[in-house]
Scaffold this motif. Structure first.
Motif, PDB file in Angstrom:
ATOM      1  N   VAL A 524      19.811  31.012   9.777  1.00  0.00           N
ATOM      2  CA  VAL A 524      20.098  32.119   8.856  1.00  0.00           C
ATOM      3  C   VAL A 524      19.527  33.404   9.441  1.00  0.00           C
ATOM      4  O   VAL A 524      18.714  33.372  10.373  1.00  0.00           O
ATOM      5  N   THR A 525      19.924  34.519   8.889  1.00  0.00           N
ATOM      6  CA  THR A 525      19.416  35.811   9.346  1.00  0.00           C
ATOM      7  C   THR A 525      17.916  35.912   9.086  1.00  0.00           C
ATOM      8  O   THR A 525      17.464  35.679   7.959  1.00  0.00           O
ATOM      9  N   PRO A 526      17.098  36.221  10.097  1.00  0.00           N
ATOM     10  CA  PRO A 526      15.649  36.354   9.886  1.00  0.00           C
ATOM     11  C   PRO A 526      15.349  37.487   8.899  1.00  0.00           C
ATOM     12  O   PRO A 526      16.121  38.454   8.794  1.00  0.00           O
ATOM     13  N   HIS A 555      26.530  35.071  10.054  1.00  0.00           N
ATOM     14  CA  HIS A 555      27.587  34.848   9.073  1.00  0.00           C
ATOM     15  C   HIS A 555      27.370  33.493   8.400  1.00  0.00           C
ATOM     16  O   HIS A 555      27.065  32.492   9.066  1.00  0.00           O
ATOM     17  N   PRO A 556      27.513  33.429   7.088  1.00  0.00           N
ATOM     18  CA  PRO A 556      27.146  32.190   6.382  1.00  0.00           C
ATOM     19  C   PRO A 556      28.082  31.011   6.603  1.00  0.00           C
ATOM     20  O   PRO A 556      27.680  29.860   6.420  1.00  0.00           O
ATOM     21  N   THR A 557      29.335  31.249   7.002  1.00  0.00           N
ATOM     22  CA  THR A 557      30.298  30.130   7.036  1.00  0.00           C
ATOM     23  C   THR A 557      31.032  29.964   8.355  1.00  0.00           C
ATOM     24  O   THR A 557      31.432  28.844   8.700  1.00  0.00           O
ATOM     25  N   LEU A 558      31.274  31.003   9.100  1.00  0.00           N
ATOM     26  CA  LEU A 558      32.089  30.884  10.312  1.00  0.00           C
ATOM     27  C   LEU A 558      31.406  29.996  11.351  1.00  0.00           C
ATOM     28  O   LEU A 558      30.198  30.117  11.589  1.00  0.00           O
ATOM     29  N   GLN A 559      32.198  29.103  11.974  1.00  0.00           N
ATOM     30  CA  GLN A 559      31.712  28.228  13.032  1.00  0.00           C
ATOM     31  C   GLN A 559      32.627  28.389  14.242  1.00  0.00           C
ATOM     32  O   GLN A 559      33.685  27.766  14.349  1.00  0.00           O
ATOM     33  N   ILE A 560      32.218  29.263  15.158  1.00  0.00           N
ATOM     34  CA  ILE A 560      32.991  29.570  16.360  1.00  0.00           C
ATOM     35  C   ILE A 560      32.023  29.543  17.529  1.00  0.00           C
ATOM     36  O   ILE A 560      30.881  30.008  17.409  1.00  0.00           O
ATOM     37  N   ALA A 561      32.460  29.025  18.661  1.00  0.00           N
ATOM     38  CA  ALA A 561      31.536  28.878  19.783  1.00  0.00           C
ATOM     39  C   ALA A 561      32.292  28.950  21.101  1.00  0.00           C
ATOM     40  O   ALA A 561      33.523  29.120  21.150  1.00  0.00           O
ATOM     41  N   ASN A 562      31.509  28.830  22.187  1.00  0.00           N
ATOM     42  CA  ASN A 562      32.004  28.673  23.565  1.00  0.00           C
ATOM     43  C   ASN A 562      33.009  29.739  24.000  1.00  0.00           C
ATOM     44  O   ASN A 562      34.058  29.414  24.571  1.00  0.00           O
ATOM     45  N   PRO A 563      32.744  31.012  23.760  1.00  0.00           N
ATOM     46  CA  PRO A 563      33.667  32.013  24.311  1.00  0.00           C
ATOM     47  C   PRO A 563      33.567  32.023  25.836  1.00  0.00           C
ATOM     48  O   PRO A 563      32.496  31.754  26.398  1.00  0.00           O
ATOM     49  N   ALA A 564      34.658  32.310  26.502  1.00  0.00           N
ATOM     50  CA  ALA A 564      34.658  32.317  27.971  1.00  0.00           C
ATOM     51  C   ALA A 564      35.574  33.418  28.472  1.00  0.00           C
ATOM     52  O   ALA A 564      36.574  33.761  27.839  1.00  0.00           O
ATOM     53  N   LEU A 565      35.202  33.948  29.645  1.00  0.00           N
ATOM     54  CA  LEU A 565      35.979  35.003  30.305  1.00  0.00           C
ATOM     55  C   LEU A 565      36.347  34.506  31.696  1.00  0.00           C
ATOM     56  O   LEU A 565      35.489  34.013  32.442  1.00  0.00           O
ATOM     57  N   SER A 566      37.626  34.636  32.071  1.00  0.00           N
ATOM     58  CA  SER A 566      38.047  34.320  33.437  1.00  0.00           C
ATOM     59  C   SER A 566      39.021  35.386  33.908  1.00  0.00           C
ATOM     60  O   SER A 566      39.594  36.126  33.107  1.00  0.00           O
ATOM     61  N   TRP A 567      39.187  35.471  35.199  1.00  0.00           N
ATOM     62  CA  TRP A 567      40.031  36.499  35.800  1.00  0.00           C
ATOM     63  C   TRP A 567      40.661  35.940  37.071  1.00  0.00           C
ATOM     64  O   TRP A 567      40.209  34.931  37.627  1.00  0.00           O
ATOM     65  N   THR A 568      41.678  36.596  37.549  1.00  0.00           N
ATOM     66  CA  THR A 568      42.367  36.135  38.761  1.00  0.00           C
ATOM     67  C   THR A 568      42.036  36.977  39.975  1.00  0.00           C
ATOM     68  O   THR A 568      42.176  36.518  41.107  1.00  0.00           O
ATOM     69  N   SER A 569      41.598  38.224  39.752  1.00  0.00           N
ATOM     70  CA  SER A 569      41.277  39.096  40.881  1.00  0.00           C
ATOM     71  C   SER A 569      40.196  40.068  40.455  1.00  0.00           C
ATOM     72  O   SER A 569      40.148  40.494  39.295  1.00  0.00           O
ATOM     73  N   SER A 570      39.288  40.423  41.408  1.00  0.00           N
ATOM     74  CA  SER A 570      38.245  41.414  41.125  1.00  0.00           C
ATOM     75  C   SER A 570      38.276  42.540  42.142  1.00  0.00           C
ATOM     76  O   SER A 570      37.279  43.213  42.363  1.00  0.00           O
ATOM     77  N   ASP A 571      39.434  42.734  42.773  1.00  0.00           N
ATOM     78  CA  ASP A 571      39.572  43.797  43.765  1.00  0.00           C
ATOM     79  C   ASP A 571      39.774  45.137  43.065  1.00  0.00           C
ATOM     80  O   ASP A 571      40.564  45.251  42.113  1.00  0.00           O
ATOM     81  N   ALA A 572      39.058  46.160  43.566  1.00  0.00           N
ATOM     82  CA  ALA A 572      39.123  47.483  42.957  1.00  0.00           C
ATOM     83  C   ALA A 572      40.535  48.045  43.019  1.00  0.00           C
ATOM     84  O   ALA A 572      41.217  47.960  44.044  1.00  0.00           O
ATOM     85  N   GLY A 573      40.982  48.586  41.906  1.00  0.00           N
ATOM     86  CA  GLY A 573      42.274  49.234  41.832  1.00  0.00           C
ATOM     87  C   GLY A 573      43.440  48.284  41.761  1.00  0.00           C
ATOM     88  O   GLY A 573      44.601  48.736  41.771  1.00  0.00           O
ATOM     89  N   GLN A 574      43.181  46.966  41.703  1.00  0.00           N
ATOM     90  CA  GLN A 574      44.255  45.985  41.705  1.00  0.00           C
ATOM     91  C   GLN A 574      44.424  45.364  40.317  1.00  0.00           C
ATOM     92  O   GLN A 574      43.556  45.466  39.446  1.00  0.00           O
ATOM     93  N   ALA A 575      45.583  44.722  40.130  1.00  0.00           N
ATOM     94  CA  ALA A 575      45.863  44.047  38.865  1.00  0.00           C
ATOM     95  C   ALA A 575      45.131  42.721  38.822  1.00  0.00           C
ATOM     96  O   ALA A 575      44.898  42.078  39.858  1.00  0.00           O
ATOM     97  N   SER A 576      44.737  42.319  37.631  1.00  0.00           N
ATOM     98  CA  SER A 576      44.069  41.039  37.420  1.00  0.00           C
ATOM     99  C   SER A 576      44.516  40.490  36.084  1.00  0.00           C
ATOM    100  O   SER A 576      44.779  41.254  35.135  1.00  0.00           O
TER     101      SER A 576
END
Length: 751
Positions: A524-526, A555-576
């Motif tokens: 619970v919230t401290p 939040h008293p009821t929401l149960q959500i977990a394991n968010p994740a971030l992934s990408w296909t490219s990290s080159d500057a100025g390029q699409a990902s």
């Protein structure tokens, strides 16, 4: 009287012809002459109940050797202790209201008699006297009875409890320190006294004289102490130290009233300050209808110091060097008491620089909840100007409600206050700018914990970043769960119940920084859900800090977990292609979530050209029907909003979205992606566009990637049981070949 030989009366009885039938003679009586031009005067400014002096003068019509005076009205005259104003006048008998004198009185010569030490009646009013002169044999020579042409005895005004009250003292709860101190020279204040009159007065004028003080029209009032009702009065004249007002009602005898008047205190100490005050009332007569004895107020005034404090820097929870400058005028104190705002703390041996006048500085308790330091001065040190003095003080976590500093000049031996001054601006405790902590407010989950701050100071190698947290909140020091982002590098991480400490292996230059930890949320919230970020040098001294940052509630009821971030490219100025996923571990009831918001780090921009550029990875996510409205809002280039069908529950499962972005040339300091779950808008339409807006329920922070960072290995971020769903397609499972074909098209589009 006629001569003795002719002072008789003859009675005759005559007939109608005037012939005396019978007659007789009998003696007449003596006619006592009336004293002429009689005057009875009150000598001096006396009033009822006082011991005063009377002067009697008259023109006698007969020689006499003695004088008798009876004071008939008002009752209560007492001549028993009277003394005479002339050695030729001898008191023969003095008893209560009458006195007899031996005095030579010559016919036709004005006689003046002065009676000293006469006790005047306790009540004022018109006077009446009986005055008789006698010859040497005791016979009455002249007299004047029931003489009322004398004086009107002024009633008495008893004055008690004089009080000089400043605004600080009137509002003592708001100014507890200054309320304990004297009024300053030249300051506005209120003078009040309690009045008790011996006589009732009705619609008289009342005057007040306060030498040395400038009396003000504002603030004048007379209040019945018992009833609290004000007596109507109008100030008619005011000027300098005098004020006059017209009463529009009565002041009753023997009833207590409180008179108040606004004043401006004298601007300099002078003899006039000690002069007595006086109150009088008038009914149009020659003498006052009532007056007070001249009374001393006993008011003590303090010199006003021009005073200022300054610091080079003032972060919270830090050791500060406070410079003091002041103009002490003519006060010449031998010690100073420096009063800081609440929650500051003076160190023992707090003198840093003596300015050639101070010899020591030590904590000296508190006044009104404020810490005090006492500075002893060198003999003859601070006669007028004070400068170059510095003291050590610890700043509080946050700025107190009052930021004013006070300086009091005293005599060290007696502690008597000589003067004081205030720096109302004081020192601002400056919190570290642009500081925030973000985590998902969900009960008992593991979530990334993103910290952002901007410092104005350089922290050398070996410096520390300390995170203070609630005891029920867990933070991890595992390398696999820590992202340094743009910090110079972390050499060591230490964690305990209430804090985490990172030791840096490089210099932290002035600028913006961020890092991400892994946290375990409480159930619970401290009660005190606050976090603090402190930057310490290698000696653990605080150089910058942001204190008491509010954390998101659980939040008293929401149960959500394991968010994740992934990408296909990290080159500057390029699409990902970015994929963000999360898990719902408990069914989310309908009308709970209205939309999702993905906020990019600064400089990232989406490359969404059409709705089909966004793919939902799980067909069970309740999106709006295609024929109703688009579920994608890409109107802002730095965020993506997804509209949900709030009328449907969200089942347990792993959900995600894939969408194209353009990687910027430079990765921002705050390299954190935000996934926000939002409630439905009050209108039922639209999506939320702010990660911490009114619709925001939960926000997950996700550490971003740097230029050249390798993409996660296959499967990272992928959601089991998921199927790619372009926004323009209906919710349905797609044949495997169509799915592969679509992915191939997407890849070609991105390339």
């Amino acid at each position: 009287s006629p001569p003795w030989a002719t002072n008789y009366w003859r009675v005759e009885h005559r007939d109608e012809n005037g012939i005396v039938l019978t007659s007789d003679l009998f003696d007449g009586w003596r006619i006592v002459p009336q004293l002429q031009t009689v005057q009875v005067s009150l000598v001096g400014d006396f009033m009822a109940g006082a011991i005063g002096a009377l002067e009697l003068s008259f023109l006698p019509l007969s020689d006499a050797a003695s004088l008798k005076v009876i004071a008939e009205l008002p009752a209560g005259f007492d001549f028993s202790q009277t003394t005479m104003g002339s050695v030729d006048h001898l008191v023969r008998l003095a008893l209560d209201a009458q006195v007899t004198l031996l005095v030579r009185i010559v016919k036709g010569q004005k006689t003046t008699i002065r009676f000293n030490n006469v006790r005047l009646p306790p009540v004022g009013g018109p006077t009446r006297f009986a005055i008789t002169t006698s010859d040497s044999l005791g016979g009455v020579a002249d007299r004047r009875l029931k003489f009322t042409g004398g004086f009107l005895l002024p009633g008495s005004i008893k004055v008690e409890d004089p009080l000089l009250q400043t605004e600080n003292q009137r509002l003592a709860s708001s100014h507890p320190a200054k309320a304990a101190w004297r009024a300053q020279l030249g300051a506005s204040a209120t003078v009040s006294v309690t009045l008790t009159l011996s006589n009732t007065i009705d619609r008289h004028a009342i005057s007040l004289a306060g030498p040395g003080y400038e009396l003000q029209r504002q603030g004048f009032q007379i209040v019945d102490v018992e009833s609290g009702i004000a007596v109507a009065a109008v100030v008619t004249t005011v000027g300098g130290s005098a004020l006059k007002a017209q009463l529009e009602g009565q002041l009753m005898a023997q009833r207590r009233y409180r008179l108040s008047v606004g004043v401006v205190a004298p601007t300099a100490l002078s003899a006039t300050i000690a002069l007595p005050w006086e109150i009088q009332t008038f009914d149009g007569g020659e003498l006052p209808s009532a007056r007070s004895e001249k009374f001393e107020t006993g008011f003590k005034l303090a010199s006003s110091f021009a005073f200022r404090v300054e610091v080079v820097r003032s972060p919270p929870m830090a050791e500060l060097e406070v410079s003091i400058s002041a103009n002490l005028g003519a006060a010449q104190p031998t010690a100073l008491r420096l009063v800081a705002p609440p929650t500051f703390t003076f160190y023992a041996g707090c003198l840093v620089a003596d300015g050639l006048v101070a010899r020591s500085c030590e904590p000296d308790g508190e006044i009104g909840g404020r810490p005090v330091a006492k500075l002893l001065l060198r003999p003859g040190g601070a006669s007028i100007a004070l400068s170059g003095v510095k003291v050590r003080v610890s700043s509080p976590a946050t700025m107190p409600s009052s930021r004013a500093w006070l300086l009091e000049g005293i005599t060290d031996v007696t502690g008597e206050q000589l003067g004081w001054g205030e720096d109302a601006a004081g020192i601002e405790v400056v919190q570290m700018r642009d500081t925030s902590v973000v985590y998902a407010g969900i009960s008992k989950i593991e979530t990334q914990f993103a910290v952002r701050f901007r410092t104005r100071y350089a922290i050398g190698r070996g410096g520390r970043i300390q995170v203070l947290k609630p005891a029920s909140f867990g933070l991890s020091c595992l390398n696999s769960k820590t992202w340094a982002l743009n910090l110079p590098g972390i050499v060591q991480c230490q964690v305990n119940t209430t804090s985490l400490m990172l030791t840096l292996n490089g210099t932290l230059a002035p600028g913006e920084y961020s890092f991400v930890l892994t946290a375990t949320t409480p159930a619970v919230t401290p009660p005190e859900n606050e976090f603090s970020i402190l930057l310490r040098d290698n000696s653990l001294g605080v150089q910058d800090a942001a204190m008491k940052l509010p954390g998101p509630s659980i939040h008293p009821t929401l149960q959500i977990a394991n968010p994740a971030l992934s990408w296909t490219s990290s080159d500057a100025g390029q699409a990902s292609s970015i994929t963000i996923t999360f898990s719902v571990t408990k069914v989310i009831p309908q009308n709970t979530i209205g939309s999702l918001l993905i906020t990019f780090p600064q400089n990232f921009e989406h490359a969404i050209e059409r709705d089909s550029s966004v793919v939902s990875t799980n067909i069970t996510l309740p999106l709006p029907a295609e024929d109703q409205t688009s579920w994608v809002d890409a109107s802002m280039v730095d965020r993506l909003s997804v509209r949900l069908d709030a009328s449907k529950a969200i089942p347990i499962g792993v959900y995600g979205f894939e969408f194209p972005v353009t990687v910027p040339e430079y990765i921002p300091s705050y390299n954190v992606w935000l996934l926000t779950l939002c409630s439905q808008s009050s209108s039922g339409a639209g999506v939320c566009q702010q990660a911490f807006g009114s619709q925001s329920l939960i926000t997950f922070p996700l550490a971003g990637f740097s230029i050249g960072t390798a993409a996660p290995t296959a499967g990272v971020g992928a959601a089991p049981n998921s199927a790619a769903r372009p926004s323009s397609l209906k919710v349905a499972l797609l044949p495997a070949r169509l799915t592969v074909a679509w992915l191939l098209v997407s890849c070609l589009r991105r390339s």
